[in-house]
Design an enzyme around this catalytic site. Sequence first.
Site, PDB file in Angstrom:
ATOM      1  CB  CYS A   1      19.271 -28.255 -17.302  1.00 35.24           C
ATOM      2  SG  CYS A   1      20.158 -26.911 -16.531  1.00 35.24           S
ATOM      3  CG  ASP A   2      20.195 -32.162 -17.244  1.00 33.33           C
ATOM      4  OD1 ASP A   2      19.812 -31.707 -18.345  1.00 33.33           O
ATOM      5  OD2 ASP A   2      21.371 -32.098 -16.861  1.00 33.33           O
TER       6      ASP A   2
ATOM      7  CB  CYS B   1      21.708 -28.090 -14.259  1.00 28.14           C
ATOM      8  SG  CYS B   1      20.373 -26.946 -14.596  1.00 28.14           S
TER       9      CYS B   1
END
Length: 305
Positions: free
Chosen positions: A134-135, A131
């Site tokens: 997200c990261d 992701c």
Amino acid sequence: MYDVIVIGSGPAGLTAAIYLSRNGLKTLVIAGSTWGGQLMLTSHVENFPGFSEGIAGPELMNNMRRQAERFGAEIIFEDATSVDFRNKPFKVEAGGRTYKAAAVIIATGASRRWLGLESEKRLRGRGISVCATCDAPFFKGKNVIVVGGGDTALEEALELTKFAKKVRIVHRRDRLRASRALQRKAFSNPKIEFVWDVVVSEILGKEKVEGVRLKRTNTGEEFTIKCDGVFIAIGSRPNTEIFKGQIDLDDDGYIVTRDETKTSIEGVFAAGDVQDRRYRQAVVAAASGCKAALDAQRYLEATNP
Ligand code: NAP
């Protein structure tokens, strides 16, 4: 006792819930402990009609959720752990409780696939991710690789270029599967490089990712590349584990449907990516959720006139 239980809360499940609850049916959505489906991992959705400038995936899902709640759909944030479709009313277990309904719509979607390497398990969360939304901020000024050649891989790579120094897309063929629009963006981004005809044979590093070992698919030659992060974007598989033995699934685990949304059990319908191996688009999932809701409503009217 509900009229309809919807299992899943991506575009298919929430669209079904909007239609059902707006039409006055007592509707429960078993949304999952991580609700919202794959769009929760998407930073920017450009091709969902109605948002001319695009919309963030989580914002789109929040809008759908609020819309379903406004019409009275009940939503619980638990994972469905088992189902019993052998007798009516149908039963669904979630969070240690049993819920009953006259009809069920399965919209559990699909989850991202992993390479299946031992090193991948060990280093997950230590430089390995599925992701970028997200990261990606963890990789400011770093070198990362993205594995895959589809739309997801290119979207992940483009997101990563906002932070990383260099993004290499490693793909097992010499042609991408991704849409032309995304290919154009990726090819013109100076931070993105492509490594063609290779598979990842090992992810290297003890405590965190330090590199990858790649193997050429044509010659078998192996070589390593140093990197700080690995993003896996090699497609997804349907979330149908709890339905095994209860309804017909195909060889890859997708729910088999006929007449659009009907499963092998009368009164149980399926919508979205859990039964769609072809299109797998948010707008198609939403449309399929609408169809499942209308089919469920017709089924209820026919069985309880
Ligand atoms: P996908 O289209 O199935 O692509 C998966 C990619 O991973 C392919 O390039 C495949 O290679 C590669 N791959 C599969 N298994 C592999 C393995 N074991 N090792 C190395 N590479 C492997 O999956 P996706 O990109 O997640 O897209 C899924 C669906 O969502 C698609 O329908 C896509 O159009 C849609 N989507 C749309 C958007 C958008 O419209 N903005 C964004 C994201 C996703 P091969 O090409 O050789 O098979």
